[in-house]
Design an enzyme around this catalytic site. Sequence first.
Site, short mmCIF file in Angstrom:
data_model
loop_
_atom_site.label_atom_id
_atom_site.label_comp_id
_atom_site.label_asym_id
_atom_site.label_seq_id
_atom_site.Cartn_x
_atom_site.Cartn_y
_atom_site.Cartn_z
N LYS A 28 0.83 -1.21 0.00
CA LYS A 28 0.00 0.00 0.00
C LYS A 28 0.86 1.26 0.00
O LYS A 28 0.66 2.17 -0.81
CB LYS A 28 -0.92 0.00 1.22
CG LYS A 28 -1.62 1.34 1.51
CD LYS A 28 -2.38 1.29 2.81
CE LYS A 28 -3.04 2.63 3.12
NZ LYS A 28 -2.12 3.56 3.79
N ASN A 29 1.83 1.33 0.91
CA ASN A 29 2.60 2.57 1.06
C ASN A 29 3.50 2.83 -0.14
O ASN A 29 3.79 3.98 -0.47
CB ASN A 29 3.42 2.53 2.35
CG ASN A 29 2.53 2.63 3.58
OD1 ASN A 29 1.39 3.10 3.50
ND2 ASN A 29 3.01 2.18 4.72
N ARG A 87 -4.88 10.65 2.57
CA ARG A 87 -3.61 11.28 2.95
C ARG A 87 -2.56 11.17 1.84
O ARG A 87 -1.78 12.08 1.61
CB ARG A 87 -3.08 10.64 4.24
CG ARG A 87 -1.82 11.34 4.69
CD ARG A 87 -1.42 11.06 6.10
NE ARG A 87 -0.23 11.85 6.39
CZ ARG A 87 -0.25 13.12 6.76
NH1 ARG A 87 -1.37 13.75 6.90
NH2 ARG A 87 0.88 13.76 6.99
N ASP A 112 -5.64 8.13 8.56
CA ASP A 112 -5.89 7.59 9.89
C ASP A 112 -5.85 8.69 10.94
O ASP A 112 -5.04 9.61 10.87
CB ASP A 112 -4.82 6.55 10.26
CG ASP A 112 -5.06 5.23 9.56
OD1 ASP A 112 -6.22 4.92 9.28
OD2 ASP A 112 -4.07 4.53 9.31
N ASP A 170 3.92 0.91 11.83
CA ASP A 170 2.66 0.30 11.40
C ASP A 170 2.45 -1.10 11.97
O ASP A 170 1.33 -1.63 11.91
CB ASP A 170 2.61 0.22 9.86
CG ASP A 170 2.27 1.56 9.23
OD1 ASP A 170 1.89 2.47 9.97
OD2 ASP A 170 2.39 1.70 8.00
N MET A 211 6.17 7.68 17.20
CA MET A 211 5.85 8.60 16.10
C MET A 211 4.46 9.21 16.17
O MET A 211 4.25 10.34 15.75
CB MET A 211 6.05 7.89 14.76
CG MET A 211 7.50 7.49 14.52
SD MET A 211 7.77 6.98 12.82
CE MET A 211 9.40 6.23 12.96
#
Length: 438
Positions: free
Chosen positions: A22-23, A97, A121, A320, A342
């Site tokens: 995904k990222n 995002r 998120d 994550d 983070m």
Amino acid sequence: MGTFIIEGGHQLKGKIQPQGAKNEALQILCAVLLTAEEITINNIPDIVDVNKLIALLKKLGVKINKIAKGSYTFKADEVNLKYLESAEFKEDGRGLRGSIMIVGPLLARFGKGYIPKPGGDKIGRRRLDTHFEGFINLGAKFRYNKEDYFYGVEADRLKGTYMLLDEASVTGTANIVMAAVLAEGTTTIYNAACEPYLQQLCKMLNRMGAKISGVGSNMLIIEGVDKLGGTQHRMLPDMIEIGSWIGLAAMTKSELTITNVSWDDLGQIPNVFRKLGITVERQGDDIHIPAHTDGYEIQSYIDGSILTVADAPWPGFTPDLLSIVLVILTQARGSALVHQKMFESRLFFVDKLIDMGAKIILCDPHRATVIGHDFKSQLKATTMTSPDIRAGVSLLIAALSAKGTSTIHNIEQIDRGYENIDERLRAIGAKITRISGN
């Protein structure tokens, strides 16, 4: 609002293949805006966030053709810049995002890029300063409309420069790299993110004709070129999904094989799970997790102190997966501290695990101590709501290991990051039913 009904307490068995990352997809798809030539991308995950970005690109005028499952061609030879100033764009861009990463390519190629304040998120503050400070360093003029949270950058021609990023932001680095490849002169980015997905972006850009050196390090040197051409690219498997399936196997005492994981790109992930007592075996390019019928025991440090699992920029452990680690710890033998550095709201889902019987002490917004049950006390089924992608999957794993039938609402959050998760889990024996929302 969709719902999962999960009958927990069953062992699973079989093979599961991770989706495309995904990222990585969110970066790579934005890069198609850098050229008028055709780009073919393979292994694109069929998930909500990625599909939203593809729809956004289509409205921008990118010609998109699906050639097979997960494979598309993109051609940005007639980009509609007027869409950027429309009310429709303000609405579309706000819902994702990853849309922030269209700004760098648009600025580099067309001299202007706009974006509404992006969504994503709700896991705490996620600054955009790194992105825009990078563009300003390259010579762009920045403007921000506070009334409708609309950002803009403009420049006739970007100029290469040296910059030290205030944080090793993955999306920030990606955005600045995509802007710098068409800038005049040489750009040096120090404290750059160096995740495998960012490396993938740089390799793709180099195949398109960019001149990026230092790929894989925290210092990228980019010699600007006049234009880029087309290429082909294949996404890596999603490391977050791989970590999720490792956690699922451990929590359900199941024997699972995760196929085609690209071992060399997993970094610390296998080692962190091994520290939790989970057997992670390498079989070619697959991961095999044997059934942990006797549970799993957390390793202590050499001096006997409690294990701390903390996130850090790559090659550190990805934030994550901390939600997954936290769930795994609830049934481990021993105790550990989870330190989420983070994002200050990412651990707030632990109240749902406590409701299920987990022993967790939330020390502050960033730290939680988990005392493992060692499977002597099974988690109890409950009704819960998914707050974000990663917490949602963590709660799903908890429900699959729990005794009884659990309900998870707001599963759209899970669908944002996991492709057909209920179908794929049923294929390995999970008892999960999807109920569509009204």
